[in-house]
Design an enzyme around this catalytic site. Structure first.
Site, PDB file in Angstrom:
ATOM      1  N   TYR A 141       0.821  -1.215   0.000  1.00  0.00           N
ATOM      2  CA  TYR A 141       0.000   0.000   0.000  1.00  0.00           C
ATOM      3  C   TYR A 141       0.855   1.265   0.000  1.00  0.00           C
ATOM      4  CZ  TYR A 141      -4.755  -1.830   0.812  1.00  0.00           C
ATOM      5  OH  TYR A 141      -5.977  -2.411   0.682  1.00  0.00           O
ATOM      6  N   LYS A 191       3.054 -15.332   1.951  1.00  0.00           N
ATOM      7  CA  LYS A 191       3.243 -16.031   0.671  1.00  0.00           C
ATOM      8  C   LYS A 191       4.725 -16.341   0.545  1.00  0.00           C
ATOM      9  CE  LYS A 191       1.609 -17.600  -3.252  1.00  0.00           C
ATOM     10  NZ  LYS A 191       0.699 -18.768  -3.324  1.00  0.00           N
ATOM     11  N   ASP A 247      -6.376  -6.946   3.942  1.00  0.00           N
ATOM     12  CA  ASP A 247      -7.523  -6.282   3.309  1.00  0.00           C
ATOM     13  C   ASP A 247      -8.467  -7.330   2.734  1.00  0.00           C
ATOM     14  OD1 ASP A 247      -9.042  -4.119   2.172  1.00  0.00           O
ATOM     15  OD2 ASP A 247      -8.134  -4.605   0.229  1.00  0.00           O
ATOM     16  N   ASP A 251     -12.292  -9.044   4.430  1.00  0.00           N
ATOM     17  CA  ASP A 251     -13.600  -9.026   3.769  1.00  0.00           C
ATOM     18  C   ASP A 251     -14.209 -10.437   3.754  1.00  0.00           C
ATOM     19  OD1 ASP A 251     -13.546  -6.301   3.245  1.00  0.00           O
ATOM     20  OD2 ASP A 251     -14.138  -6.524   1.149  1.00  0.00           O
TER      21      ASP A 251
HETATM   22  C1  IPM Z   1     -10.400  -1.166   4.044  1.00  0.00           C
HETATM   23  C2  IPM Z   1     -10.684  -0.515   2.709  1.00  0.00           C
HETATM   24  C3  IPM Z   1      -9.545   0.428   2.381  1.00  0.00           C
HETATM   25  C4  IPM Z   1      -8.279  -0.393   2.287  1.00  0.00           C
HETATM   26  C5  IPM Z   1      -9.765   1.278   1.120  1.00  0.00           C
HETATM   27  C6  IPM Z   1     -11.046   2.067   1.193  1.00  0.00           C
HETATM   28  C7  IPM Z   1      -8.601   2.183   0.848  1.00  0.00           C
HETATM   29  O1  IPM Z   1     -10.875  -1.488   1.744  1.00  0.00           O
HETATM   30  O2  IPM Z   1     -10.283  -0.438   5.052  1.00  0.00           O
HETATM   31  O3  IPM Z   1     -10.313  -2.387   4.092  1.00  0.00           O
HETATM   32  O4  IPM Z   1      -7.984  -0.973   1.222  1.00  0.00           O
HETATM   33  O5  IPM Z   1      -7.565  -0.478   3.279  1.00  0.00           O
HETATM   34 MG    MG Z   2     -10.924  -3.480   2.489  1.00  0.00          MG
END
Ligand code: IPM
Ligand code: MG
Length: 358
Positions: A141, A191, A247, A251
């Site tokens: 990032y 990884k 990230d 999710d």
């Molecule tokens: C998260 C989001 C963010 C990230 C985006 C909005 C930049 O997906 O907080 O998980 O990728 O960290």
């Molecule tokens: Mg995210």
């Protein structure tokens, strides 16, 4: 002395869910003696509209001066065409980076009332309680070099996955410290079969583990971890991983719990300051319609009470109020499925506040 909070509603459903969290805060102040003051600031698209900057200096200063910050969400189609450095997401990435909020805690807990809302069979997710510890200020990032350049007559996009030993060590310590308050099992995800950066990650996490003999450490490749999360998620206690893998995995973990509309998060720095935000994002498709689930923001407020204000007692009250409201059958649209008629954002907030007053 009153604790000082900064509230950043942001974009999309951010203002709606923040309004309900604010009502919970008001209730804690009035009925539970919480000594707290708060002010509002702009971030993301809302800040671009007002100041042409997704993280205005005054917002950053206010966050740095506050004991903790609660954020709604940033982003939306309105700002997608803007150049990258000025997009709403940059505001979020910059506040994380400028404040050094390297430890991102993303618990994925299933409220038993919601087992039917999960995309997995109820028996696979019953009593699920995972904590993803995501490194938040490093990795691909933020790594340099990055960009898009011209090479042999075509454009080439590139980013850099980079972690120093000290960055890996401190996030590993966050994970082990968190594990000590749970089931004392840490699974480090990388990884290492392909990436040198992961090789170092694995080596350093293993070294840190020696300081936590009361905890067990395992390692898993990220592709396998993604599979295991949907195959047998209850095998995990604490998962520690880098920024990008975290990230994605967070999710997946969120969806196991029935709805991403339920998941809170905390991002902490070395000074104990925190930024608390729901995992769900700005959901522009339902913004302004009173459909959004405010519980992730309310649960983020609970994390704030626990981690930044040392009020675990009030955090538990808020969490159990949320549990009672769900047990009473109330569902926002994201949770309702076909069985029940969904309630509005505000009705959900009302119910939590009513529980807290009773
Ligand atoms: C998260 C989001 C963010 C990230 C985006 C909005 C930049 O997906 O907080 O998980 O990728 O960290
Ligand atoms: Mg995210």
């Amino acid at each position: 002395m009153s604790a000082r909070l900064l509230l950043l509603p942001g974009d999309g459903i951010g203002p709606e869910v923040m309004a309900e969290a604010e009502r919970v805060l008001e209730c804690l102040k009035t009925h539970h003696g919480l000594a707290v003051e708060w002010s509002f600031g702009l971030i993301g698209g809302a800040a671009i509209d007002a100041h042409n900057d997704p993280l205005p200096a005054e917002t950053l200063e206010a966050a740095q001066a506050a004991d903790a910050t609660l954020l709604g969400a940033v982003g939306g189609p309105k700002w997608e065409a803007i150049e990258r450095a000025l997009r709403p997401e940059r505001g979020l990435l910059r506040i994380r980076s400028e404040m050094g909020l390297y430890a991102n805690l993303r618990p994925a807990m299933l409220f038993s009332e919601l087992a039917a809302a999960s995309s997995l069979r109820p028996e696979l997710v019953a009593d699920l309680d995972i904590l993803i510890v995501r490194e938040l200020t490093g990795g691909i990032y933020f790594g340099q070099p990055r960009g898009i350049r011209e090479e042999n007559g075509e454009r080439v996009g590139y980013n850099t996955e980079v972690y120093s030993e000290s960055e890996i060590e401190r996030i590993a310590r966050s994970a082990f410290e968190a594990a000590r308050k749970r089931d004392r099992r840490v699974c480090s995800v990388d990884k290492a079969n392909v990436l040198e950066c992961s090789e170092l990650w694995r080596e350093v996490v293993t070294r840190v583990a020696a300081d936590y003999p009361d905890c067990t450490l395992s390692h898993m490749y990220v592709d396998n971890a993604a599979m295991q999360l949907v195959r047998a998620p209850k095998q995990f206690d604490v998962v520690v991983t880098g920024n990008l893998f975290g990230d994605i995995l967070s999710d997946i973990a969120a969806m196991l719990t029935g709805s991403i509309g339920m998941l809170p998060s905390a991002s902490l720095n070395a000074r104990g300051q925190g930024l608390y935000e729901p995992v769900h994002g700005s959901a522009p498709d339902i913004a302004g319609q009173g459909k959004a689930n405010p519980l992730a923001t309310i649960l983020s407020l609970a994390m704030l009470l626990r981690h930044s204000l040392d009020r675990g007692d009030l955090a538990e009250r808020v969490e159990s109020a949320v549990g009672s409201v769900l047990a009473s059958g109330l569902r926002t649209a994201d949770l309702a499925g076909d069985q029940s008629k969904p309630v509005s954002t505000q009705a959900m907030g009302d119910a939590v506040v009513a529980q807290l007053q009773s």
